[in-house]
Design a protein around this motif. Sequence first.
Motif, mmCIF file in Angstrom:
data_model
loop_
_atom_site.group_PDB
_atom_site.id
_atom_site.type_symbol
_atom_site.label_atom_id
_atom_site.label_comp_id
_atom_site.label_asym_id
_atom_site.label_seq_id
_atom_site.Cartn_x
_atom_site.Cartn_y
_atom_site.Cartn_z
ATOM 1 N N TYR A 25 -50.004 -28.046 -7.120
ATOM 2 C CA TYR A 25 -48.560 -27.995 -6.326
ATOM 3 C C TYR A 25 -49.077 -28.778 -5.101
ATOM 4 C CZ TYR A 25 -46.579 -24.973 -10.031
ATOM 5 O OH TYR A 25 -45.905 -24.415 -11.097
ATOM 6 N N PHE A 26 -50.058 -28.398 -4.428
ATOM 7 C CA PHE A 26 -50.533 -28.713 -3.196
ATOM 8 C C PHE A 26 -51.099 -30.245 -3.358
ATOM 9 C CE2 PHE A 26 -54.292 -29.690 -0.544
ATOM 10 C CZ PHE A 26 -53.704 -30.176 0.815
ATOM 11 N N ILE A 27 -51.595 -30.698 -4.350
ATOM 12 C CA ILE A 27 -51.795 -32.098 -4.543
ATOM 13 C C ILE A 27 -50.613 -33.058 -4.321
ATOM 14 C CG2 ILE A 27 -52.910 -33.894 -5.738
ATOM 15 C CD1 ILE A 27 -54.864 -31.707 -6.355
ATOM 16 N N VAL A 28 -49.476 -32.378 -5.284
ATOM 17 C CA VAL A 28 -48.325 -33.204 -5.554
ATOM 18 C C VAL A 28 -47.592 -32.946 -4.302
ATOM 19 C CG1 VAL A 28 -45.967 -32.858 -6.762
ATOM 20 C CG2 VAL A 28 -48.171 -32.307 -8.072
ATOM 21 N N LEU A 29 -47.516 -32.044 -3.307
ATOM 22 C CA LEU A 29 -46.625 -32.036 -2.384
ATOM 23 C C LEU A 29 -47.551 -33.026 -1.096
ATOM 24 C CD1 LEU A 29 -46.091 -28.399 -1.696
ATOM 25 C CD2 LEU A 29 -44.451 -30.168 -2.119
ATOM 26 N N LEU A 30 -48.923 -33.197 -1.133
ATOM 27 C CA LEU A 30 -49.615 -33.916 -0.277
ATOM 28 C C LEU A 30 -49.332 -35.588 -0.768
ATOM 29 C CD1 LEU A 30 -51.392 -34.145 1.956
ATOM 30 C CD2 LEU A 30 -53.487 -34.106 0.415
ATOM 31 N N THR A 31 -49.246 -35.756 -2.048
ATOM 32 C CA THR A 31 -48.961 -37.132 -2.439
ATOM 33 C C THR A 31 -47.731 -37.625 -1.986
ATOM 34 O OG1 THR A 31 -50.408 -36.656 -4.673
ATOM 35 C CG2 THR A 31 -48.908 -38.521 -4.355
ATOM 36 N N PHE A 32 -46.728 -36.479 -2.053
ATOM 37 C CA PHE A 32 -45.233 -36.990 -1.818
ATOM 38 C C PHE A 32 -45.152 -37.184 -0.273
ATOM 39 C CE2 PHE A 32 -41.061 -36.051 -0.485
ATOM 40 C CZ PHE A 32 -40.211 -36.179 -1.326
ATOM 41 N N PHE A 33 -45.976 -36.486 0.434
ATOM 42 C CA PHE A 33 -46.131 -37.004 1.988
ATOM 43 C C PHE A 33 -46.747 -38.408 2.215
ATOM 44 C CE2 PHE A 33 -48.432 -37.027 6.168
ATOM 45 C CZ PHE A 33 -47.239 -36.995 6.826
ATOM 46 N N TYR A 53 -42.268 -20.822 -7.833
ATOM 47 C CA TYR A 53 -43.607 -21.562 -8.166
ATOM 48 C C TYR A 53 -44.607 -20.733 -7.406
ATOM 49 C CZ TYR A 53 -40.596 -24.524 -10.724
ATOM 50 O OH TYR A 53 -39.408 -25.267 -11.229
ATOM 51 N N ILE A 54 -44.515 -20.033 -6.446
ATOM 52 C CA ILE A 54 -45.563 -19.389 -5.722
ATOM 53 C C ILE A 54 -46.381 -20.357 -5.145
ATOM 54 C CG2 ILE A 54 -46.829 -17.277 -5.414
ATOM 55 C CD1 ILE A 54 -44.115 -16.767 -6.359
ATOM 56 N N PHE A 55 -46.004 -21.337 -4.452
ATOM 57 C CA PHE A 55 -47.015 -22.295 -3.780
ATOM 58 C C PHE A 55 -47.691 -21.416 -2.523
ATOM 59 C CE2 PHE A 55 -47.895 -25.407 -0.322
ATOM 60 C CZ PHE A 55 -48.866 -25.998 -0.906
ATOM 61 N N ILE A 56 -46.807 -20.890 -1.798
ATOM 62 C CA ILE A 56 -47.388 -19.851 -1.095
ATOM 63 C C ILE A 56 -47.567 -18.381 -1.602
ATOM 64 C CG2 ILE A 56 -47.215 -18.785 1.426
ATOM 65 C CD1 ILE A 56 -45.168 -21.118 1.994
ATOM 66 N N ARG A 57 -48.746 -17.900 -1.500
ATOM 67 C CA ARG A 57 -48.983 -16.722 -2.224
ATOM 68 C C ARG A 57 -48.633 -15.551 -1.484
ATOM 69 N NH1 ARG A 57 -54.113 -17.207 -2.172
ATOM 70 N NH2 ARG A 57 -54.284 -15.618 -1.027
#
Length: 325
Positions: free
Chosen positions: A257-265, A81-85
């Motif tokens: 993806y960043f927002i989803v990961l931050l929400t997970f945290f 998914y290339i979250f980190i470019r």
Amino acid sequence: MLLKTLKGRHSVLLILVPIIIVSLWMGAFLHPESLTAGQDQMPLYELLRFLTAGNDFILNLIACLLLVLMAYGMVRLNEQYIFIRQRTDLPAFVFAFIATGTIALGGMHPSLFAAFVLFLSVDRVFKIYQGTATLSNSFDVGFLIGLASLFYLFAGVYILWFLMTLAVFGYFRSKEILAGLMGFIVPIFLMFAWCFWNENLPEFLHTISKLFSFHNHLGAVSVFQYSYWGILGFLVVLSSLYMLNVYEEKKISSRKYFIVLLTFFLVSALSFLFFKGAGVEQYFISIIPVTYITSHYFVLQKHSWIGEVLFYILVISSILIRFIG
């Protein structure tokens, strides 16, 4: 330089990941102890204990295997998914170091199995954004969250995270919501049916009640452990601020993806605050997004010497905590 080497792509380096995890977790194998002694647990974890005859050494071996699989999975998920470019093996190493950084969690805990299952759900969540098979992927996410809750009760709260991700991705529609909720209900319903059939439903309900009412506390925590968590907290804040600074430069998918990961945290942090039965074991779950957010900073921040210094601090503190924690 250590960071420059580990954020490259060298397949031989991945051999080091299980070595790091096993080495830092050596105490769990030399002196295996149950992290849930005297506590009733959810049925699937009790089943796991039954299958291993309650042998803490075997349970810790399984726990170590789960950590290794998650570390490798961190790399695969980023490649997909290339979250980190950038294609990098660094997430595996960051995860290996921070996953073993809490002394009180040196061994198998129901939350670790739940973390593994929830990690699998992240892949399905990202697939929803791609717009392919949104209903089946929504069902899978709900099913995995329901399954995780049968290992660790408080994993069930992540159904709220799933609903929030649907809103972030623009799929907050009745079809996807219903599919996810149905998936969530299925494993729980089957467990209730099984307990009813075997006439131990009251015992199951009593276990749930006890887990909710149990007051989980940190116990005796050393200043070194608090210092380590402080280092991680600083890195999370710094990495999040960096992400926000470059947010507009990201592809739309990476932003979401960043927002989803931050929400997970945030869901993990709020679970710790609002459920008195949810304790430090939430660490196993929260480090999933922490790994990606901090790895993103280490890989892409422009001042290489700052990244090297901070990474050395993370690595050295992760090692020292095993000796002085």
